[in-house]
Design an enzyme around this catalytic site. Structure first.
Site, PDB file in Angstrom:
ATOM      1  N   GLU A   1       0.826  -1.209   0.000  1.00  0.00           N
ATOM      2  CA  GLU A   1       0.000   0.000   0.000  1.00  0.00           C
ATOM      3  C   GLU A   1       0.858   1.255   0.000  1.00  0.00           C
ATOM      4  OE1 GLU A   1      -2.974  -2.951   1.623  1.00  0.00           O
ATOM      5  OE2 GLU A   1      -1.026  -2.363   2.433  1.00  0.00           O
ATOM      6  N   THR A   2       0.295   2.309  -0.566  1.00  0.00           N
ATOM      7  CA  THR A   2       0.844   3.666  -0.528  1.00  0.00           C
ATOM      8  C   THR A   2      -0.278   4.592  -0.100  1.00  0.00           C
ATOM      9  OG1 THR A   2       2.467   3.228  -2.270  1.00  0.00           O
ATOM     10  CG2 THR A   2       1.842   5.526  -1.934  1.00  0.00           C
TER      11      THR A   2
END
Length: 292
Positions: A44-45
Site C-alpha cells: 500500500e501507498t
C-alpha cells in the site's frame, strides 16, 4: 512531492510491512495516485490530501498497486506516525484519519518523547459466510486434517473482509503453497477476496499466534503484516471464545516466510452485542525524499 517510507509492525528497520506516505497530495488525481502506488510497488501507498485537519481528522487515501482500498491497517498506523512526526511535530495523544470507511482514531504511546506503540481502534467486526475445510484445504494445498475443526473458516470484516482460516500447527502454516486458480475461484462469489491463515504455535515463546495473509485477487501474493486482517482476527477470537473468553490481548507473528518479520498486538472485548477491536504495533522510519 515529499514522501516518507516507514516499516510498520516492525521491531527494527527492514522488517514489518513497507509503506510510502505522500504528505501533501491534494492536487493529485485518482489516476495519478494509482500510478504512483504502482511505481512504489509496496502493498500500500497512502496520500495525505492536506496538512490541515478537516472535521477533526486528516483526509487520507490508500492505494495498492492495483486499486484503492477503503481501509487498511498498516497504512493507517504508518500514516498516523508520519502525521505526528512530519506535520504535527509535537507529542499528541490521538491522530484521526478520515478514510473511505469513516474516521479511524490512532492512539500514540510515547517513550522518551518519541512514538513507541501506535494503536488503532477498528470498526466492530461483521461475521459472514462459513466455508468448508475441503474447499480451503485444496486452495492452500494442505490436508484437511491440518485445519482445526474446533473453529469455523469464516468471513469477517472490520471494513475490509477476510476469510479467517484456523490451522493446528506451525508446520502446516509454513507448508502452504497457494493454488492461485483455485483461490480465485473460491473467493469469486465471496465478499472477502483475501485469506488470513493462523495457528497457535509461534517461533517466539512471548507470542501467541503465527499468521500468513494471501491476496492474489488484488495483486498481493503474500502480505508481511496485515493490520486490517488482524483486526478481523481479533474479533474472530473474541466472538468464538478461542481462549474461553470474549476478551483477548495477544501478540501475532506474521511475515517470516517472506523474510519480513512482523509483530502485531491485538486487543478485543465483547461489550453486550458489540466487539471492540484494537490493533497496535511499532513504526520505524526508513527513508524520506521527493518525487520530481
Amino acid at each position: 512531492m515529499n514522501f516518507y517510507i516507514v516499516d510498520v509492525f516492525a521491531e527494527e528497520k527492514y522488517a514489518g510491512n513497507q509503506l510510502a506516505v505522500f504528505t501533501n497530495a491534494g492536487t493529485l488525481s485518482t489516476e495519478q495516485m494509482q500510478r504512483i502506488a504502482r511505481e512504489t510497488n509496496f502493498s500500500e501507498t497512502t496520500f495525505i490530501l492536506s496538512p490541515v485537519p478537516r472535521e477533526g481528522g486528516y483526509d487520507v487515501r490508500i492505494f495498492t498497486p492495483w486499486q484503492e482500498l477503503p481501509f487498511a491497517g498498516h497504512p493507517t498506523l504508518g500514516t498516523a506516525y508520519i502525521l505526528q512526526q512530519a506535520l504535527i511535530q509535537q507529542p499528541i495523544e490521538t491522530v484521526t484519519l478520515n478514510l473511505k470507511i469513516g474516521s479511524i482514531p490512532v492512539t500514540i504511546l510515547y517513550r522518551n518523547q518519541q512514538p513507541d506503540v501506535l494503536w488503532m481502534r477498528q470498526n466492530p467486526p461483521v461475521f459472514g459466510e462459513v466455508l468448508t475445510a475441503e474447499a480451503v484445504a485444496s486452495v492452500l494445498q494442505l490436508a484437511i486434517d491440518d485445519i482445526d475443526p474446533h473453529f469455523p473458516i469464516q468471513e469477517v470484516s472490520t471494513g475490509v473482509p477476510f476469510v479467517i482460516v484456523p490451522l493446528k500447527r506451525l508446520a502446516a502454516l509454513q507448508r502452504i503453497k497457494v493454488n492461485v486458480d483455485q483461490m480465485l475461484a473460491l473467493v469469486e462469489p465471496l465478499a472477502a477476496k483475501m485469506l488470513f491463515v493462523f495457528c497457535p504455535e509461534t517461533r517466539n515463546a512471548a507470542n501467541h499466534f503465527s499468521a500468513r495473509m494471501f491476496a492474489h485477487a488484488i495483486g498481493i501474493p503474500e502480505d508481511p503484516a496485515t493490520g486490517s486482517a488482524n483486526g478481523c482476527f481479533a474479533g474472530y477470537l473474541a466472538q468464538h471464545r478461542y481462549f474461553g473468553s470474549s476478551s483477548i490481548d495477544v501478540r501475532v507473528e506474521q511475515g517470516y516466510e517472506i523474510n519480513r518479520p512482523s509483530l502485531l498486538l491485538l486487543k478485543a472485548e465483547k461489550v453486550e452485542e458489540t466487539i471492540e477491536v484494537w490493533v497496535g504495533g511499532k513504526v520505524v522510519m526508513v527513508a524520506r525524499g521527493e518525487f520530481i
